[in-house]
Motif scaffolding. Structure first.
Motif, mmCIF file in Angstrom:
data_model
loop_
_atom_site.group_PDB
_atom_site.id
_atom_site.type_symbol
_atom_site.label_atom_id
_atom_site.label_comp_id
_atom_site.label_asym_id
_atom_site.label_seq_id
_atom_site.Cartn_x
_atom_site.Cartn_y
_atom_site.Cartn_z
ATOM 1 N N PRO A 251 0.848 -1.236 -0.018
ATOM 2 C CA PRO A 251 -0.045 -0.239 0.034
ATOM 3 C C PRO A 251 0.816 1.190 -0.061
ATOM 4 O O PRO A 251 2.000 1.378 0.435
ATOM 5 N N SER A 252 0.484 2.167 -0.586
ATOM 6 C CA SER A 252 0.984 3.623 -0.621
ATOM 7 C C SER A 252 0.892 4.162 0.386
ATOM 8 O O SER A 252 1.810 5.178 0.862
ATOM 9 N N GLY A 253 -0.254 4.066 1.333
ATOM 10 C CA GLY A 253 -0.499 5.121 2.393
ATOM 11 C C GLY A 253 -0.260 4.182 3.661
ATOM 12 O O GLY A 253 0.502 2.909 3.758
ATOM 13 N N ARG A 254 -0.855 4.260 4.528
ATOM 14 C CA ARG A 254 -0.838 3.452 5.956
ATOM 15 C C ARG A 254 -1.405 2.414 5.745
ATOM 16 O O ARG A 254 -2.691 2.223 5.323
ATOM 17 N N ARG A 255 -0.703 1.053 6.268
ATOM 18 C CA ARG A 255 -1.515 -0.175 6.180
ATOM 19 C C ARG A 255 -2.154 -0.590 7.004
ATOM 20 O O ARG A 255 -2.122 -0.159 8.354
ATOM 21 N N ILE A 256 -3.241 -1.186 6.839
ATOM 22 C CA ILE A 256 -4.375 -1.507 7.886
ATOM 23 C C ILE A 256 -4.681 -3.096 7.680
ATOM 24 O O ILE A 256 -4.840 -3.523 6.736
ATOM 25 N N GLY A 257 -4.420 -3.516 8.823
ATOM 26 C CA GLY A 257 -4.476 -4.926 8.974
ATOM 27 C C GLY A 257 -3.353 -5.852 8.562
ATOM 28 O O GLY A 257 -2.258 -5.281 8.413
ATOM 29 N N MET A 258 -3.262 -7.101 8.612
ATOM 30 C CA MET A 258 -2.168 -8.029 8.542
ATOM 31 C C MET A 258 -1.762 -7.955 6.900
ATOM 32 O O MET A 258 -2.676 -8.023 6.037
ATOM 33 N N PRO A 259 -0.435 -8.073 6.648
ATOM 34 C CA PRO A 259 0.059 -8.063 5.378
ATOM 35 C C PRO A 259 -0.395 -9.795 4.858
ATOM 36 O O PRO A 259 -0.577 -10.430 5.526
ATOM 37 N N PRO A 260 -0.491 -9.729 3.552
ATOM 38 C CA PRO A 260 -0.627 -11.129 3.014
ATOM 39 C C PRO A 260 0.356 -12.215 3.153
ATOM 40 O O PRO A 260 1.456 -12.062 3.414
ATOM 41 N N ALA A 261 -0.202 -13.421 3.341
ATOM 42 C CA ALA A 261 0.757 -14.694 3.397
ATOM 43 C C ALA A 261 1.563 -14.637 2.507
ATOM 44 O O ALA A 261 1.424 -14.475 1.233
ATOM 45 N N GLY A 262 3.172 -14.732 2.767
ATOM 46 C CA GLY A 262 3.887 -14.679 1.820
ATOM 47 C C GLY A 262 4.631 -13.316 1.451
ATOM 48 O O GLY A 262 5.807 -13.249 0.994
ATOM 49 N N GLY A 263 4.005 -12.131 2.053
ATOM 50 C CA GLY A 263 4.465 -10.763 1.904
ATOM 51 C C GLY A 263 4.004 -10.210 0.621
ATOM 52 O O GLY A 263 3.152 -10.460 -0.022
ATOM 53 N N TYR A 264 4.495 -9.005 0.467
ATOM 54 C CA TYR A 264 3.977 -8.031 -0.489
ATOM 55 C C TYR A 264 5.096 -8.336 -2.046
ATOM 56 O O TYR A 264 6.126 -8.966 -1.765
ATOM 57 N N THR A 265 4.659 -7.875 -3.193
ATOM 58 C CA THR A 265 5.351 -8.155 -4.219
ATOM 59 C C THR A 265 5.248 -6.706 -4.931
ATOM 60 O O THR A 265 4.220 -6.036 -4.965
ATOM 61 N N LEU A 266 6.501 -6.489 -5.768
ATOM 62 C CA LEU A 266 6.456 -5.198 -6.644
ATOM 63 C C LEU A 266 6.170 -5.734 -7.935
ATOM 64 O O LEU A 266 6.310 -5.034 -8.823
ATOM 65 N N ALA A 267 6.151 -6.993 -8.198
ATOM 66 C CA ALA A 267 6.151 -7.544 -9.580
ATOM 67 C C ALA A 267 5.102 -7.316 -10.633
ATOM 68 O O ALA A 267 5.134 -7.539 -11.635
ATOM 69 N N GLN A 268 3.889 -6.595 -9.935
ATOM 70 C CA GLN A 268 2.804 -6.311 -10.981
ATOM 71 C C GLN A 268 3.146 -5.358 -11.680
ATOM 72 O O GLN A 268 2.681 -4.781 -12.908
ATOM 73 N N GLU A 269 4.168 -4.364 -11.296
ATOM 74 C CA GLU A 269 4.471 -3.489 -12.254
ATOM 75 C C GLU A 269 5.277 -3.649 -13.439
ATOM 76 O O GLU A 269 6.286 -4.297 -13.447
ATOM 77 N N GLY A 270 4.814 -3.044 -14.353
ATOM 78 C CA GLY A 270 5.359 -3.226 -15.735
ATOM 79 C C GLY A 270 4.753 -4.617 -16.459
ATOM 80 O O GLY A 270 5.538 -4.855 -17.376
ATOM 81 N N THR A 271 3.977 -5.314 -15.697
ATOM 82 C CA THR A 271 3.624 -6.805 -16.292
ATOM 83 C C THR A 271 2.883 -6.649 -17.549
ATOM 84 O O THR A 271 2.918 -7.775 -18.186
ATOM 85 N N ASP A 272 2.031 -5.637 -17.841
ATOM 86 C CA ASP A 272 1.384 -5.422 -19.170
ATOM 87 C C ASP A 272 2.256 -5.524 -20.286
ATOM 88 O O ASP A 272 2.144 -6.019 -21.292
ATOM 89 N N THR A 273 3.703 -5.110 -19.963
ATOM 90 C CA THR A 273 4.679 -4.905 -20.987
ATOM 91 C C THR A 273 5.146 -6.365 -21.375
ATOM 92 O O THR A 273 5.284 -6.955 -22.467
ATOM 93 N N ILE A 274 5.672 -6.955 -20.009
ATOM 94 C CA ILE A 274 6.419 -8.381 -20.278
ATOM 95 C C ILE A 274 5.292 -9.550 -20.704
ATOM 96 O O ILE A 274 5.713 -10.419 -21.593
ATOM 97 N N PHE A 275 4.058 -9.375 -20.301
ATOM 98 C CA PHE A 275 2.775 -10.160 -20.815
ATOM 99 C C PHE A 275 2.826 -10.124 -22.436
ATOM 100 O O PHE A 275 2.257 -11.106 -22.910
ATOM 101 N N ALA A 276 3.088 -9.071 -22.838
ATOM 102 C CA ALA A 276 3.076 -9.526 -24.538
ATOM 103 C C ALA A 276 4.072 -9.961 -24.963
ATOM 104 O O ALA A 276 3.915 -10.605 -26.215
ATOM 105 N N LEU A 277 5.007 -10.513 -24.391
ATOM 106 C CA LEU A 277 6.212 -11.366 -24.797
ATOM 107 C C LEU A 277 5.804 -12.500 -25.610
ATOM 108 O O LEU A 277 6.128 -12.976 -26.724
ATOM 109 N N PRO A 278 5.180 -13.396 -24.836
ATOM 110 C CA PRO A 278 4.495 -14.794 -25.441
ATOM 111 C C PRO A 278 3.886 -14.557 -26.540
ATOM 112 O O PRO A 278 3.836 -15.166 -27.665
ATOM 113 N N MET A 279 2.953 -13.502 -26.457
ATOM 114 C CA MET A 279 2.017 -13.467 -27.667
ATOM 115 C C MET A 279 2.637 -12.751 -28.946
ATOM 116 O O MET A 279 2.444 -13.493 -29.897
#
Length: 408
Positions: free
Chosen positions: A88-116
């Motif tokens: 979250p960009s602001g103050r986090r409320i509640g417990m983090p997800p199991a396994g932690g956070y990821t930054l990997a969603q950023e830019g995925t629209d570009t790399i997901f084009a590669l197989p196509m």
């Protein structure tokens, strides 16, 4: 099975490596700008998808295209899947997800084009050709040359593939190629890896089957009509949901791609394409901000950093820079200190001159720029309080300059 060439390629994309290669040290001010929008008008990945992703027979050319729909719906499906894992960009409320956070969603629209694009027979030379067709944004060259006279440094930071835009920069001559920092897009390396390990036919068959199913869904659940000289396509909401389900099956179940940190720990994706997509280190929202701040620290300091962008994926960079300009984009204007609507980027140079003069706060800069431009461009205070009227002015200019379909 792993391929050292791909491993080495993706590891070399660490942010520190990009900053080291930028040769952007030196005193003075730094403009860290998005490339697509403020500097060049094209989106060559989206353009390649539009040109090459369509049924072999009976294709209906309309707006949005097959490729544009695949691009957009794939991103939305992925964003829905990892919503809880986003830091979250602001103050986090509640417990983090199991396994932690990821930054990997950023830019995925570009790399997901590669197989196509691989499945459609697109090679790196084709992408480079598409990139080289990208016209400079009106006034961008004048802005760049003006900054050079002022002693400023300028860096282009983009989620798009880095190397084609470095070729564009080399061709245009007013943007140093080494200061274009972007994402990997290992088309040639991916094909070589798949062929070397005997996986090419098998994994391309998965991608081609996905595309056939997607084209059938789009054709079967769309209405097409003429709007003046433009052929329009309306893809139904039910069709969008089915396409997102098919996307998930292809990427998650068939290629085995995961961005959940807990899932990825201690395992490799079962397909070579899955491993390549997972390993490619994309330049996304937060990494754009990190690159801009790192470049500034190596020169005149963060206090002399100005960030500029036109899209939602520039927002983090715009929020974190001490001075920022959201140009021709409502999401960018909401994140920036200053909003600018213009069809000539030399108007941004006027803003940058007054920022450098240190006339005071944001409102003082805006007042001086308005006086100098005398209505030639719209300059306003940015931030969350952007009015609907200002939002629409930004949208209209973005459509005028970059076309009707813009990913960000």
């Amino acid at each position: 099975m792993w391929d050292e060439t791909i491993h080495g390629l993706t590891q070399a994309r660490a942010l520190r490596s990009l900053v080291d290669g930028a040769a952007a040290s030196g005193e003075g001010w730094l403009l860290a700008s998005d490339v697509e929008g403020p500097l060049f008008l094209g989106d060559f990945i989206a353009e390649a998808l539009t040109a090459r992703l369509k049924p072999e027979a009976g294709a209906v050319d309309a707006t949005p295209s097959y490729g544009q729909i695949l691009y957009g719906e794939g991103y939305h499906a992925f964003a829905e899947d990892i919503a809880r894992q986003r830091r979250p960009s602001g103050r986090r409320i509640g417990m983090p997800p199991a396994g932690g956070y990821t930054l990997a969603q950023e830019g995925t629209d570009t790399i997901f084009a590669l197989p196509m694009l691989l499945a459609a027979g697109v090679d790196y030379a084709y992408l480079a050709e598409m990139a080289l067709r990208s016209a400079a944004t009106p006034g961008a060259e004048g802005m760049a040359l003006g900054l050079e006279k002022m002693g400023w440094r300028m860096a282009g930071i983009t989620t798009a593939p880095q190397q084609p835009y470095r070729q564009v920069a080399e061709q245009c001559g007013w943007l140093a190629p080494e200061r274009v920092l972007g994402s990997p897009f290992p088309l040639a390396e991916a094909e070589a890896c798949l062929r070397r390990h005997g996986r090419w036919g098998m994994e391309m068959a998965l991608a081609q089957a996905y595309l056939r199913d997607a084209f059938a869904l789009i054709d079967g659940m769309s209405e097409v009509w003429m709007d003046g000289a433009t052929r329009r396509r309306h893809f139904s909401n039910a069709g969008r949901q089915l396409l997102r389900q098919r996307f998930r099956r292809f990427y998650r179940d068939e290629l085995g791609i995961s961005y959940a940190p807990g899932e990825r720990r201690g395992r490799l994706a079962p397909t070579a394409l899955g491993r390549i997509v997972e390993a490619s280190v994309m330049v996304g929202d937060r990494s754009k901000a990190a690159l801009a701040l790192s470049l500034a620290r190596r020169g005149g300091g963060v206090a002399r950093l100005v960030a500029m962008g036109d899209g939602a994926n520039d927002a983090e960079m715009l929020r974190r820079a001490p001075w920022s300009i959201g140009v021709n984009g409502p999401d960018a204007a909401r994140a920036a200190g200053i909003g600018l609507v213009t069809d000539d980027m030399r108007h941004a140079l006027v803003l940058l001159k007054w920022i450098e003069k240190g006339v005071g706060d944001v409102d003082a800069v805006i007042a001086r720029v308005r006086e100098e431009l005398d209505g030639a461009a719209l300059v306003h205070r940015g931030g969350a309080g952007l009015t609907p009227e200002l939002e629409e002015r930004h949208r209209q200019m973005k459509r005028k300059l970059r076309g009707e379909f813009v990913t960000y």
